[in-house]
Motif scaffolding. Structure first.
Motif, PDB file in Angstrom:
ATOM      1  N   THR A  24       0.827  -1.206   0.000  1.00  0.00           N
ATOM      2  CA  THR A  24       0.000   0.000   0.000  1.00  0.00           C
ATOM      3  C   THR A  24       0.861   1.255   0.000  1.00  0.00           C
ATOM      4  N   VAL A  25       1.931   1.235   0.784  1.00  0.00           N
ATOM      5  CA  VAL A  25       2.832   2.386   0.831  1.00  0.00           C
ATOM      6  C   VAL A  25       3.468   2.614  -0.533  1.00  0.00           C
ATOM      7  N   LYS A  26       3.919   1.557  -1.166  1.00  0.00           N
ATOM      8  CA  LYS A  26       4.537   1.698  -2.484  1.00  0.00           C
ATOM      9  C   LYS A  26       3.543   2.195  -3.509  1.00  0.00           C
ATOM     10  N   ALA A  27       2.306   1.727  -3.432  1.00  0.00           N
ATOM     11  CA  ALA A  27       1.294   2.129  -4.408  1.00  0.00           C
ATOM     12  C   ALA A  27       0.892   3.588  -4.237  1.00  0.00           C
ATOM     13  N   LYS A  28       0.821   4.063  -2.991  1.00  0.00           N
ATOM     14  CA  LYS A  28       0.316   5.413  -2.756  1.00  0.00           C
ATOM     15  C   LYS A  28       1.394   6.460  -2.559  1.00  0.00           C
ATOM     16  N   CYS A  29       2.518   6.088  -2.014  1.00  0.00           N
ATOM     17  CA  CYS A  29       3.520   7.079  -1.637  1.00  0.00           C
ATOM     18  C   CYS A  29       4.647   7.240  -2.646  1.00  0.00           C
ATOM     19  N   TYR A  30       5.009   6.213  -3.322  1.00  0.00           N
ATOM     20  CA  TYR A  30       6.119   6.302  -4.257  1.00  0.00           C
ATOM     21  C   TYR A  30       5.571   6.633  -5.631  1.00  0.00           C
ATOM     22  N   LYS A  31       5.650   7.885  -5.988  1.00  0.00           N
ATOM     23  CA  LYS A  31       5.173   8.320  -7.297  1.00  0.00           C
ATOM     24  C   LYS A  31       6.374   8.400  -8.237  1.00  0.00           C
ATOM     25  N   PRO A  32       6.164   8.068  -9.492  1.00  0.00           N
ATOM     26  CA  PRO A  32       7.284   8.154 -10.427  1.00  0.00           C
ATOM     27  C   PRO A  32       7.715   9.606 -10.608  1.00  0.00           C
ATOM     28  N   VAL A  33       8.995   9.795 -10.739  1.00  0.00           N
ATOM     29  CA  VAL A  33       9.542  11.130 -10.926  1.00  0.00           C
ATOM     30  C   VAL A  33       9.360  11.519 -12.382  1.00  0.00           C
TER      31      VAL A  33
END
Length: 158
Positions: free
Chosen positions: A47-56
Motif C-alpha cells: 500500500t505504501v509503495k502504491a500510494k507514496c512512491y510516485k514516479p519522478v
C-alpha cells in the motif's frame, strides 16, 4: 483437551505468525525491533509503495514562455472605465450611448445596469495613465466624465 491444544498452538504458533523486524531510526541512527505479522507488514508495504512512491516526472522548461498569454487565465481583470452618465432613466442612458457612439466612433460605449441605476461607460484600461488621453478628449464633450474602477476585458484593455 481442547484448551490444551489451543494453548499449545498459541505458545508455539505465535512466533511463527509474528515476525521480528529490525528498523533503523532516521533521526538518531539507532535501531529497534518490532514484532509484527509478516502478512500484515507485506500488505502495508504494498500500500505504501502504491500510494507514496510516485514516479519522478522530468519537468521540461516551457518553450512557449515568450508566447504566454496572461489573458487566457482571466478574461476580465480589474481596471478602469470612463463613466459618462449615471441615471435612473433607461431612455436617457440609451440616448447618451447613441450620442457618444456618433461623437467618438473609436470608443465603444456600453450601458451597465446596477439596480436601480444605469451607467454609460466607455473604454477598457489597465491603468489611469492609459485612460488619460481618452478621458481628456471625452471631457471636452462630456464635462462630467470621470474614471471608475471596474472589471475590464483583458484583451480589449489598453
Amino acid at each position: 483437551m481442547r484448551h490444551l491444544l489451543f494453548l499449545f498452538l498459541f505458545v508455539f504458533g505465535l512466533p511463527l505468525v509474528m515476525g521480528q523486524i529490525s528498523v533503523k531510526d532516521s533521526l538518531s541512527g539507532g535501531s529497534y525491533n518490532l514484532n509484527v505479522n509478516s502478512a500484515i507488514d507485506s500488505l502495508v508495504q504494498k500500500t505504501v509503495k502504491a500510494k507514496c512512491y510516485k514516479p519522478v516526472v522530468e519537468v521540461k522548461p516551457d518553450e512557449d514562455r515568450e508566447n504566454f498569454d496572461p489573458c487566457a487565465q482571466n478574461p476580465k481583470v480589474m481596471g478602469y472605465k470612463i463613466q459618462i452618465m449615471y441615471t435612473k432613466d433607461r431612455n436617457a442612458a440609451n440616448r447618451a450611448q447613441a450620442d457618444f457612439a456618433k461623437n467618438f466612433p473609436s470608443l465603444v460605449p456600453e450601458m451597465v445596469y446596477t439596480r436601480p441605476d444605469y451607467r454609460v461607460m466607455v473604454g477598457d484600461y489597465f491603468t489611469k495613465r492609459s485612460a488619460g488621453m481618452d478621458l481628456a478628449s471625452v471631457k471636452k464633450k462630456y464635462p462630467g466624465a470621470f474614471l471608475v474602477q471596474w472589471r475590464v476585458w483583458c484583451r480589449k484593455a489598453k
